[in-house]
Motif scaffolding. Structure first.
Motif, PDB file in Angstrom:
ATOM      1  N   VAL A 189       4.849  -1.077  -2.380  1.00 60.54           N
ATOM      2  CA  VAL A 189       4.432  -1.457  -1.031  1.00 60.54           C
ATOM      3  C   VAL A 189       3.216  -0.618  -0.632  1.00 60.54           C
ATOM      4  O   VAL A 189       3.190   0.590  -0.867  1.00 60.54           O
ATOM      5  N   PRO A 190       2.192  -1.215  -0.028  1.00 60.28           N
ATOM      6  CA  PRO A 190       1.025  -0.435   0.411  1.00 60.28           C
ATOM      7  C   PRO A 190       1.415   0.705   1.339  1.00 60.28           C
ATOM      8  O   PRO A 190       2.226   0.528   2.249  1.00 60.28           O
ATOM      9  N   GLY A 191       0.860   1.875   1.066  1.00 58.49           N
ATOM     10  CA  GLY A 191       1.116   3.013   1.929  1.00 58.49           C
ATOM     11  C   GLY A 191       2.481   3.631   1.797  1.00 58.49           C
ATOM     12  O   GLY A 191       2.855   4.483   2.589  1.00 58.49           O
ATOM     13  N   HIS A 192       3.259   3.219   0.764  1.00 53.39           N
ATOM     14  CA  HIS A 192       4.594   3.782   0.591  1.00 53.39           C
ATOM     15  C   HIS A 192       4.506   5.278   0.332  1.00 53.39           C
ATOM     16  O   HIS A 192       3.639   5.749  -0.389  1.00 53.39           O
ATOM     17  N   SER A 193       5.402   6.055   0.923  1.00 48.46           N
ATOM     18  CA  SER A 193       5.418   7.514   0.776  1.00 48.46           C
ATOM     19  C   SER A 193       5.484   7.900  -0.697  1.00 48.46           C
ATOM     20  O   SER A 193       6.312   7.401  -1.455  1.00 48.46           O
ATOM     21  N   GLY A 194       4.577   8.784  -1.106  1.00 46.23           N
ATOM     22  CA  GLY A 194       4.575   9.270  -2.482  1.00 46.23           C
ATOM     23  C   GLY A 194       3.742   8.439  -3.420  1.00 46.23           C
ATOM     24  O   GLY A 194       3.644   8.766  -4.594  1.00 46.23           O
ATOM     25  N   TYR A 195       3.084   7.368  -2.917  1.00 43.30           N
ATOM     26  CA  TYR A 195       2.269   6.509  -3.763  1.00 43.30           C
ATOM     27  C   TYR A 195       0.853   6.446  -3.225  1.00 43.30           C
ATOM     28  O   TYR A 195       0.611   6.700  -2.039  1.00 43.30           O
ATOM     29  N   PRO A 196      -0.106   6.101  -4.076  1.00 46.20           N
ATOM     30  CA  PRO A 196      -1.493   6.068  -3.624  1.00 46.20           C
ATOM     31  C   PRO A 196      -1.685   5.116  -2.453  1.00 46.20           C
ATOM     32  O   PRO A 196      -0.981   4.121  -2.313  1.00 46.20           O
ATOM     33  N   GLY A 197      -2.656   5.427  -1.625  1.00 42.32           N
ATOM     34  CA  GLY A 197      -2.966   4.562  -0.493  1.00 42.32           C
ATOM     35  C   GLY A 197      -3.842   3.400  -0.908  1.00 42.32           C
ATOM     36  O   GLY A 197      -4.158   3.209  -2.067  1.00 42.32           O
ATOM     37  N   ARG A 198      -4.276   2.646   0.076  1.00 38.49           N
ATOM     38  CA  ARG A 198      -5.053   1.443  -0.219  1.00 38.49           C
ATOM     39  C   ARG A 198      -6.364   1.772  -0.897  1.00 38.49           C
ATOM     40  O   ARG A 198      -6.905   0.962  -1.633  1.00 38.49           O
ATOM     41  N   ASP A 199      -6.947   2.942  -0.617  1.00 31.68           N
ATOM     42  CA  ASP A 199      -8.234   3.285  -1.204  1.00 31.68           C
ATOM     43  C   ASP A 199      -8.100   3.728  -2.655  1.00 31.68           C
ATOM     44  O   ASP A 199      -9.094   3.828  -3.364  1.00 31.68           O
ATOM     45  N   ALA A 200      -6.893   4.031  -3.108  1.00 39.73           N
ATOM     46  CA  ALA A 200      -6.710   4.554  -4.453  1.00 39.73           C
ATOM     47  C   ALA A 200      -6.238   3.507  -5.449  1.00 39.73           C
ATOM     48  O   ALA A 200      -6.430   3.659  -6.642  1.00 39.73           O
ATOM     49  N   SER A 201      -5.611   2.435  -4.987  1.00 37.57           N
ATOM     50  CA  SER A 201      -5.058   1.426  -5.878  1.00 37.57           C
ATOM     51  C   SER A 201      -5.470   0.041  -5.401  1.00 37.57           C
ATOM     52  O   SER A 201      -5.633  -0.184  -4.199  1.00 37.57           O
ATOM     53  N   PRO A 202      -5.636  -0.889  -6.329  1.00 35.65           N
ATOM     54  CA  PRO A 202      -5.969  -2.253  -5.920  1.00 35.65           C
ATOM     55  C   PRO A 202      -4.894  -2.838  -5.010  1.00 35.65           C
ATOM     56  O   PRO A 202      -3.706  -2.664  -5.241  1.00 35.65           O
ATOM     57  N   LEU A 203      -5.343  -3.522  -3.967  1.00 41.42           N
ATOM     58  CA  LEU A 203      -4.438  -4.180  -3.033  1.00 41.42           C
ATOM     59  C   LEU A 203      -4.387  -5.660  -3.373  1.00 41.42           C
ATOM     60  O   LEU A 203      -5.417  -6.324  -3.468  1.00 41.42           O
ATOM     61  N   LEU A 204      -3.188  -6.179  -3.583  1.00 41.83           N
ATOM     62  CA  LEU A 204      -3.004  -7.580  -3.922  1.00 41.83           C
ATOM     63  C   LEU A 204      -2.345  -8.290  -2.761  1.00 41.83           C
ATOM     64  O   LEU A 204      -1.436  -7.758  -2.127  1.00 41.83           O
ATOM     65  N   LYS A 205      -2.798  -9.512  -2.484  1.00 46.02           N
ATOM     66  CA  LYS A 205      -2.191 -10.338  -1.447  1.00 46.02           C
ATOM     67  C   LYS A 205      -1.826 -11.688  -2.046  1.00 46.02           C
ATOM     68  O   LYS A 205      -2.590 -12.268  -2.812  1.00 46.02           O
ATOM     69  N   LEU A 206      -0.660 -12.168  -1.691  1.00 44.05           N
ATOM     70  CA  LEU A 206      -0.174 -13.455  -2.160  1.00 44.05           C
ATOM     71  C   LEU A 206       0.356 -14.226  -0.960  1.00 44.05           C
ATOM     72  O   LEU A 206       1.161 -13.711  -0.190  1.00 44.05           O
ATOM     73  N   GLU A 207      -0.123 -15.441  -0.796  1.00 36.76           N
ATOM     74  CA  GLU A 207       0.303 -16.267   0.326  1.00 36.76           C
ATOM     75  C   GLU A 207       0.725 -17.645  -0.170  1.00 36.76           C
ATOM     76  O   GLU A 207       0.015 -18.280  -0.956  1.00 36.76           O
ATOM     77  N   LEU A 208       1.884 -18.095   0.256  1.00 36.92           N
ATOM     78  CA  LEU A 208       2.388 -19.425  -0.069  1.00 36.92           C
ATOM     79  C   LEU A 208       2.319 -20.284   1.186  1.00 36.92           C
ATOM     80  O   LEU A 208       2.778 -19.885   2.245  1.00 36.92           O
ATOM     81  N   SER A 209       1.721 -21.469   1.048  1.00 35.24           N
ATOM     82  CA  SER A 209       1.636 -22.372   2.185  1.00 35.24           C
ATOM     83  C   SER A 209       1.824 -23.808   1.722  1.00 35.24           C
ATOM     84  O   SER A 209       1.760 -24.104   0.522  1.00 35.24           O
ATOM     85  N   VAL A 210       2.059 -24.687   2.671  1.00 38.52           N
ATOM     86  CA  VAL A 210       2.194 -26.112   2.352  1.00 38.52           C
ATOM     87  C   VAL A 210       0.829 -26.659   1.979  1.00 38.52           C
ATOM     88  O   VAL A 210      -0.176 -26.372   2.636  1.00 38.52           O
TER      89      VAL A 210
END
Length: 265
Positions: A189-210
């Protein structure tokens, strides 16, 4: 539905593409589908020899990328494939047609969770493992399962995706470009405690729609299997982080729905 992840680590294996530098170079240029089959199957030296003997060609690809992208102890895992080990399964069906007895070992290794089970046993993994098959939308289903596990409190999830062309006469049923490959992602999860922040790791987004328009998928990778198209899109964002952010990858891998993938390094 919208999901967000950070990519902690990744690995992949296809014909002529094994190291990170090979994959990033591949992602930078005009998209080209890797060879249909892998010329050199991984030796899988990380797995004990007695266990390794039971792992066939596709399983070696899947287990190898999982070893290269090893998750934290007992972190949940999601293994996904549209057809899985179809070669082994269809051979058993041929034996049935000919009235031959089925090998108990062959049957046990043909089920869809066999590859994940062999990897789990070899690793002594006792955590949750989900195995997914959802047709052309299998990669989207795998990341949806990962999102559910993260929402349930898992600190990270190992996602392993793998495919191979259908064998022999069954190849005529292929409805997308056939390719043998595997990849693994560790997501959190982005910003999860103990893990790199958004600037350190690629951020992926997935959206499902009709899907109301029936529009076409992105040119260049439209005929690709979704697993490779999504991998290319994500690695492109990593390979050229200073370039213009690629447009969202639009896929229509399931009737009546649209998947939109975006990645930001």
């Amino acid at each position: 539905m919208r999901f967000e992840f950070i990519l902690l680590e990744w690995s992949a294996y296809a014909d002529g593409l094994t190291h990170h530098r090979d994959w990033l170079r591949w992602a930078e240029g005009f998209p080209q589908l890797p060879g249909a089959t892998v010329e050199t199957v991984p030796a899988l030296t990380e797995m004990p020899a007695m266990m390794r003997r039971r792992v066939d060609r596709l399983g070696r690809l899947a287990c190898q990328v999982a070893y290269w992208c090893e998750a934290a102890d007992d972190a949940p895992m999601v293994f996904a494939s549209r057809y899985g080990d179809a070669t082994r399964s269809l051979a058993l069906l041929g034996d049935l047609v000919q009235g031959q007895p089925l090998s108990p070992a062959g049957f046990g290794l043909s089920v869809h969770n066999a590859i994940s089970a062999l990897y789990s046993i070899a690793q002594g993994h006792t955590g949750n493992t989900v195995v997914v098959a959802a047709g052309r939308a299998s990669v989207a289903a795998a990341l949806t399962e990962a999102a559910a596990l993260l929402a349930d409190g898992a600190p990270e999830v190992l996602v392993v995706y793998y495919e191979a062309p259908l064998p022999g006469h069954y190849a005529e049923f292929e409805d997308e470009a056939a390719c043998e490959y595997a990849w693994a992602w560790r997501v959190a999860v982005p910003g999860h405690s103990g893990y790199p922040g958004r600037d350190a790791s690629p951020l992926l987004k997935l959206e499902l729609s009709v899907d109301e328009s029936g529009g076409a998928a992105n040119p260049g990778t439209a005929a690709w299997p979704a697993g490779l198209a999504v991998l290319h899109h994500v690695l492109q964002a990593i390979a050229v982080p200073q370039a213009t952010v690629p447009e969202a990858l639009i896929r229509h891998d399931r009737a009546g729905s649209q998947w939109a993938w975006s990645a930001h390094a």
